[in-house]
Design a protein around this motif. Sequence first.
Motif, mmCIF file in Angstrom:
data_model
loop_
_atom_site.group_PDB
_atom_site.id
_atom_site.type_symbol
_atom_site.label_atom_id
_atom_site.label_comp_id
_atom_site.label_asym_id
_atom_site.label_seq_id
_atom_site.Cartn_x
_atom_site.Cartn_y
_atom_site.Cartn_z
ATOM 1 N N SER A 28 0.822 -1.206 0.000
ATOM 2 C CA SER A 28 0.000 0.000 0.000
ATOM 3 C C SER A 28 0.857 1.257 0.000
ATOM 4 O O SER A 28 1.806 1.378 0.786
ATOM 5 C CB SER A 28 -0.920 0.013 1.218
ATOM 6 N N ILE A 29 0.477 2.191 -0.845
ATOM 7 C CA ILE A 29 1.176 3.464 -0.887
ATOM 8 C C ILE A 29 0.868 4.282 0.363
ATOM 9 O O ILE A 29 1.563 5.263 0.671
ATOM 10 C CB ILE A 29 0.804 4.235 -2.179
ATOM 11 N N SER A 30 -0.157 3.879 1.107
ATOM 12 C CA SER A 30 -0.583 4.600 2.312
ATOM 13 C C SER A 30 0.138 4.123 3.566
ATOM 14 O O SER A 30 -0.250 4.494 4.668
ATOM 15 C CB SER A 30 -2.097 4.449 2.506
ATOM 16 N N SER A 31 1.154 3.301 3.426
ATOM 17 C CA SER A 31 1.918 2.849 4.580
ATOM 18 C C SER A 31 2.598 4.031 5.263
ATOM 19 O O SER A 31 3.187 4.891 4.592
ATOM 20 C CB SER A 31 2.974 1.836 4.150
ATOM 21 N N SER A 56 0.279 11.141 2.932
ATOM 22 C CA SER A 56 -0.781 11.746 3.733
ATOM 23 C C SER A 56 -1.479 12.877 2.991
ATOM 24 O O SER A 56 -0.993 13.358 1.969
ATOM 25 C CB SER A 56 -0.213 12.268 5.045
ATOM 26 N N GLU A 57 -2.625 13.323 3.539
ATOM 27 C CA GLU A 57 -3.406 14.392 2.905
ATOM 28 C C GLU A 57 -2.566 15.639 2.723
ATOM 29 O O GLU A 57 -2.697 16.353 1.731
ATOM 30 C CB GLU A 57 -4.644 14.698 3.742
ATOM 31 N N SER A 58 -1.672 15.875 3.685
ATOM 32 C CA SER A 58 -0.801 17.048 3.552
ATOM 33 C C SER A 58 0.260 16.824 2.486
ATOM 34 O O SER A 58 0.840 17.773 1.973
ATOM 35 C CB SER A 58 -0.126 17.369 4.884
ATOM 36 N N ASP A 76 -1.924 9.477 -5.480
ATOM 37 C CA ASP A 76 -3.333 9.083 -5.613
ATOM 38 C C ASP A 76 -3.499 7.759 -4.865
ATOM 39 O O ASP A 76 -3.194 6.692 -5.411
ATOM 40 C CB ASP A 76 -3.710 8.942 -7.080
ATOM 41 N N THR A 77 -3.962 7.854 -3.616
ATOM 42 C CA THR A 77 -4.064 6.636 -2.809
ATOM 43 C C THR A 77 -5.138 5.690 -3.338
ATOM 44 O O THR A 77 -5.019 4.479 -3.171
ATOM 45 C CB THR A 77 -4.356 6.980 -1.335
ATOM 46 N N SER A 78 -6.176 6.221 -3.994
ATOM 47 C CA SER A 78 -7.247 5.354 -4.508
ATOM 48 C C SER A 78 -6.741 4.437 -5.618
ATOM 49 O O SER A 78 -7.279 3.349 -5.822
ATOM 50 C CB SER A 78 -8.414 6.199 -5.011
ATOM 51 N N LYS A 79 -5.715 4.884 -6.331
ATOM 52 C CA LYS A 79 -5.147 4.086 -7.425
ATOM 53 C C LYS A 79 -3.809 3.452 -7.027
ATOM 54 O O LYS A 79 -3.207 2.742 -7.831
ATOM 55 C CB LYS A 79 -4.957 4.945 -8.672
ATOM 56 N N ASN A 80 -3.345 3.721 -5.825
ATOM 57 C CA ASN A 80 -2.033 3.249 -5.372
ATOM 58 C C ASN A 80 -0.928 3.703 -6.331
ATOM 59 O O ASN A 80 -0.067 2.909 -6.751
ATOM 60 C CB ASN A 80 -2.015 1.723 -5.205
#
Lengths: 121, 107
Positions: A28-31, A56-58, A76-80
């Motif tokens: 995950s790119i959101s790690s 992050s959002e920031s 773009d976290t939705s698309k990783n």
Amino acid sequence: QLQLRESGPGLVKPSETLSLTCTVSGGSISSSSFYWGWIRQPPGKGLEWIGSIYYSESGSTYYNPSLKSRVTMSVDTSKNQFSLKLTSVTAADTAVYYCARLTNSHEVNYWGQGTLVTVSS
Amino acid sequence: DIQMTQSPSTLSASVGDRVTITCRASQSISSYLAWYQQKPGKAPKLLIYKASTLESGVPSRFSGSGSGTEFTLTISSLQPDDFATYYCQQYYSYSLTFGGGTKVEIK
């Protein structure tokens, strides 16, 4: 197994904008443990860091001072995926562009295969 | 920017040789130094981080040392798979910089 894959045009005209996307799979790119970045290598030359971004959002970003005025990175976290835009390119921007995963300390522990971008009319 | 200077730029060696590559920083970077190996047409591969910590899966013949401004990468017994170009990278500053590279060639 983490994989990073660069995509985008292989040929860009001088003065135009270079746009590349890196698609991350197997993780995950959101790690919270990692940054994501771009590094380039002109043919036959060494490595140059372009910039790094946090998911992050920031979207905390760090850019190479020598390129900062021309570089924008986004996530773009939705698309990783994460992306690079480099404006006003010249022949000096011709290089293999690598996307990469960096630790929070900023060593690079995963690399994409690289994509050659040539700037030419 | 912190400048990273590697030496030599090219090194000729034989299988079994002990090889040492030096990287110098223009200011102290503590131990925030990584070493990478790159083969032609391939992406670099992380070998060592924090100056001396071996990345998982990297053979133990590779070792790193140093702190402050002077660092070394040592290959204790050069193997055929080790002929490649090696880069150091500092991450003391978030403006990351790489050394110019050391190409290890077959003698």
